[in-house]
Design an enzyme around this catalytic site. Structure first.
Site, PDB file in Angstrom:
ATOM      1  CB  CYS A 197      30.386  37.295  31.634  1.00 58.18           C
ATOM      2  SG  CYS A 197      31.497  37.291  30.229  1.00 58.18           S
ATOM      3  CG  HIS A 229      32.740  36.323  34.689  1.00 57.20           C
ATOM      4  ND1 HIS A 229      32.806  35.118  34.030  1.00 57.20           N
ATOM      5  CD2 HIS A 229      33.120  37.265  33.790  1.00 57.20           C
ATOM      6  CE1 HIS A 229      33.209  35.335  32.786  1.00 57.20           C
ATOM      7  NE2 HIS A 229      33.408  36.627  32.617  1.00 57.20           N
ATOM      8  CG  ASN A 287      35.812  35.320  30.029  1.00 55.98           C
ATOM      9  OD1 ASN A 287      34.863  34.607  30.366  1.00 55.98           O
ATOM     10  ND2 ASN A 287      35.680  36.616  29.798  1.00 55.98           N
TER      11      ASN A 287
END
Ligand code: COA
Length: 352
Positions: free
Chosen positions: A132, A279, A309
């Site tokens: 990430c 993020h 995500n």
């Protein structure tokens, strides 16, 4: 940890180096919209549970068995970023490709993107695996190469195809409802002046929690790397697995640290900030961080509701979307911040 540890900006003793700036942005998500209720065909879950715990309403997945890899999504995002920068693939001297879901085990996905996009033979192609935080690591790497004068045009890509590697049974539901597919790209070039440039990047990691968010196979420490004959006996170890509460706890600590670090490094305050683009792991994490830091809701860009995500792709997709929607523009102070598997975390402060 000292505030400057991991900072990639120039030190007081170093000669002044040139800076880089983002000259173009682009993003791409596949057309298949998977709503929370659609997931019920595979697992015991509910729209209410997913929305309440994560904020996610839907995500995009690639079509099943269509042979679409991350580099295909990256191709579309990169074309848009190049067009936005007024450049062509032939102008690119280096590609930094961030992903945790490579097209194949090896070689890295960057060379597939190079071939599809038409980046010149002989260019430098680098794949990175910082999950990430991958896009922020990628920006920082591109920035270093531009600062030293080695390259003038670097393409940074974050791309993921998660959907083909998730455990869609009820056993894997805590993880699989979270993830979406997508790609985002940025073209970096030397900055003309400090009004539009990447001010600093801050990169960190701590391997102590590496197994708290991971996929164990394919694995060089096993023979063979993917024990095909044993698939039934893998007990889901080929799928991403996560200690969700641990991840949440560390994320809400590390993200504010990284944001404050970027601010302090540049003598900026949160009041100077036009937008925080974190993020997109979980809307609750981002809301918690914003509240804890006293950042108003309208200064935090969230789109996890629509994309889930997308790991290395989440920040460039959000940055591109936020700018396209007119919420940030030339010269605005923007902070990017990420936390993810490894654990890794980091931030970047830039004047767009
Ligand atoms: N649908 C319905 N129920 C679910 C579910 C799903 N998709 N996933 C888990 N559950 C159930 C669990 O089985 C458990 O049931 P039980 O109480 O009967 O045992 C219950 O919900 C609570 O599960 P738990 O895992 O303790 O939930 P949580 O409150 O920790 O929330 C996350 C789970 C994943 C939303 C949360 O931990 C989180 O967001 N963590 C951070 C994740 C993240 O950001 N990851 C990416 C980092 S880059």
């Amino acid at each position: 940890m000292g505030s400057d540890q991991g900072a990639s900006d120039m030190t007081d003793h170093a000669p002044a180096l040139r800076r880089s700036r983002i000259a173009g942005l682009g993003s791409h998500v596949p057309p298949w919209v998977v709503k929370n209720d659609d997931l019920k065909q595979w697992m015991d879950t509910s729209d209410e549970w997913i929305r309440e715990r994560t904020g996610i309403v839907e995500r995009r997945w690639v079509e099943r068995d269509a042979g679409v890899g991350g580099s295909d999504l990256a191709l579309s995002a990169s074309k848009k970023a190049l067009a936005d920068a007024g450049l062509e693939a032939k102008d690119i001297q280096m590609v930094v490709y961030a992903t945790l879901s490579p097209d194949v085990h090896f070689p890295g996905s960057g060379v597939f993107l190079q071939r599809k996009l038409g980046v010149p033979v002989g260019a430098a192609i680098l794949d990175i695996r910082q999950q990430c935080t991958g896009f922020i690591y990628g920006l920082s790497i591109a920035d270093q190469f531009i600062k030293t004068g080695m390259y003038d045009r670097v393409l940074v890509v974050g791309a993921e195809v998660h959907s083909t590697g998730l455990d869609l049974s009820t056993t894997g539901r805590d993880v699989s409802v979270l993830f979406g597919d997508g790609a985002g790209a940025a073209v970096l070039v030397p900055a003309e002046d400090e009004r539009r440039c990447l001010l600093s990047t801050h990169l960190h990691a701590d391997g102590a929690n590496a197994e708290d968010l991971w996929a164990e196979f394919p694995a060089s420490r096993h023979h063979p790397h993917v024990p095909v004959a044993m698939t039934g006996a893998l007990e889901g170890r080929q799928f991403p697995r996560m200690k969700g509460k641990q991840v949440f706890k560390h994320a809400v600590t590390r993200l504010p640290e990284a944001i404050f670090e970027a601010m302090a490094r540049n003598g900026a305050t949160l009041a100077d900030l036009k937008m925080l683009i974190p993020h997109q792991a979980n809307l609750r994490i981002n809301e918690f961080v914003a509240k804890m830091m006293g950042i108003p809701e309208d200064k935090v860009w969230n789109n996890i509701q629509r994309f889930g995500n997308t790991t290395a792709a989440s920040i460039p997709i959000a940055l591109d979307e936020c700018r396209s929607a007119g919420h940030i523009g030339p010269g605005d102070l923007v902070c990017l911040a990420a936390f993810g598997a490894g654990f890794t975390w980091g931030s970047a402060l830039l004047r767009l």
